[in-house]
Enzyme design. Sequence first.
Site, short mmCIF file in Angstrom:
data_model
loop_
_atom_site.label_atom_id
_atom_site.label_comp_id
_atom_site.label_asym_id
_atom_site.label_seq_id
_atom_site.Cartn_x
_atom_site.Cartn_y
_atom_site.Cartn_z
CG HIS A 59 -5.68 2.14 5.33
ND1 HIS A 59 -5.18 3.03 6.26
CD2 HIS A 59 -4.73 1.21 5.13
CE1 HIS A 59 -3.95 2.64 6.58
NE2 HIS A 59 -3.65 1.55 5.92
CD GLU B 140 -3.40 -2.34 7.30
OE1 GLU B 140 -2.39 -2.68 6.70
OE2 GLU B 140 -3.91 -1.21 7.19
CG ASN C 166 -1.72 1.27 1.37
OD1 ASN C 166 -1.76 2.09 0.46
ND2 ASN C 166 -2.37 1.44 2.52
CD GLU D 19 -2.56 5.53 6.83
OE1 GLU D 19 -2.59 5.58 5.59
OE2 GLU D 19 -1.62 4.99 7.46
N GLY E 138 2.92 2.04 10.77
CA GLY E 138 3.92 3.09 10.60
C GLY E 138 4.70 3.42 11.86
CB SER F 51 5.47 -2.16 11.87
OG SER F 51 5.14 -0.81 12.16
CE LYS G 40 -0.04 3.16 4.76
NZ LYS G 40 0.14 3.22 6.21
P1 13P Z 1 3.22 0.17 7.59
O1 13P Z 1 3.66 -1.12 6.95
O2 13P Z 1 3.98 1.36 7.12
O3 13P Z 1 3.12 0.05 9.07
O4 13P Z 1 1.71 0.45 7.07
C1 13P Z 1 0.77 -0.57 7.15
C2 13P Z 1 -0.44 -0.16 6.41
O5 13P Z 1 -1.14 0.76 6.81
C3 13P Z 1 -0.75 -0.88 5.17
O6 13P Z 1 -2.04 -0.57 4.72
#
Ligand code: 13P
Length: 243
Positions: free
Chosen positions: A96, A165, A9, A98, A171, A204, A11
């Site tokens: 997601h 997640e 992803n 976010e 992150g 992560s 982003k």
């Molecule tokens: P990270 O791998 O950067 O922690 O992000 C995970 C994520 O949100 C994938 O959709």
Amino acid sequence: MRKIIIAGNWKMHKTQSESLEFLQAFLPHLEDTPETREIVLCVPFTSLHFMSKNLHGSRVKLGAQNIHWAEQGAFTGEVSGAMLTEIGINYVIVGHSERRQYFGETDETVNSRLLATQKHGLTPILCVGESKAQRDAGETENIIINQLQKALVNVDQNNLVIAYEPIWAIGTGDTCEATEANRVIAIIRSQLSNKNVTIQYGGSVNPKNVDEIMAQSDIDGALVGGASLEASSFSRLVNYNLI
Ligand code: 13P
């Protein structure tokens, strides 16, 4: 048989030229990757068409990071299912954390977007997960079950991927213990009528922890943010247990 899916992803990362640079470095690493592993890149809308052309003939599948539920209309900033299918993509990330956190996504809009994804013949990757406060309060199971129940109304479980997640692991470098991720994912599976749904872990995931994560009995893949941005680390992830 449950399908293994390792998805990046991206982003809000990478212009078209940066995406091309990534592909040139990444694709040669797939020579020995088992065919049973589906590899997906979920890239920004602005790179989807470009990537679709550059991935032609490759085994890498493409995903979008959002979809609107309407066919068309006055929805500034949104993108419809028909716009995505025309480009030749396969997956759409829906719900997601976010988007839930920063853009007002609710369980109801998540459900509408899931239905739109399936209506257009695309496969949704539904994200669920608890916050740190919810985990600390012992609410993890309730939160996840509630998110699933609301998101999955009228959703076809034969065309569905779910990603667990935990928000506190995204992150942060603070990965959920592999065995704990496996436990929660088994709970997610227990809520489904189709036990063969692919359920990924996200949060992560990196070259150091991927082998342990993928060794878990209920984890069928990974949804990867940061470590999918570099060809060297993402190639290590798709080649887990091999190198
Ligand atoms: P990270 O791998 O950067 O922690 O992000 C995970 C994520 O949100 C994938 O959709």
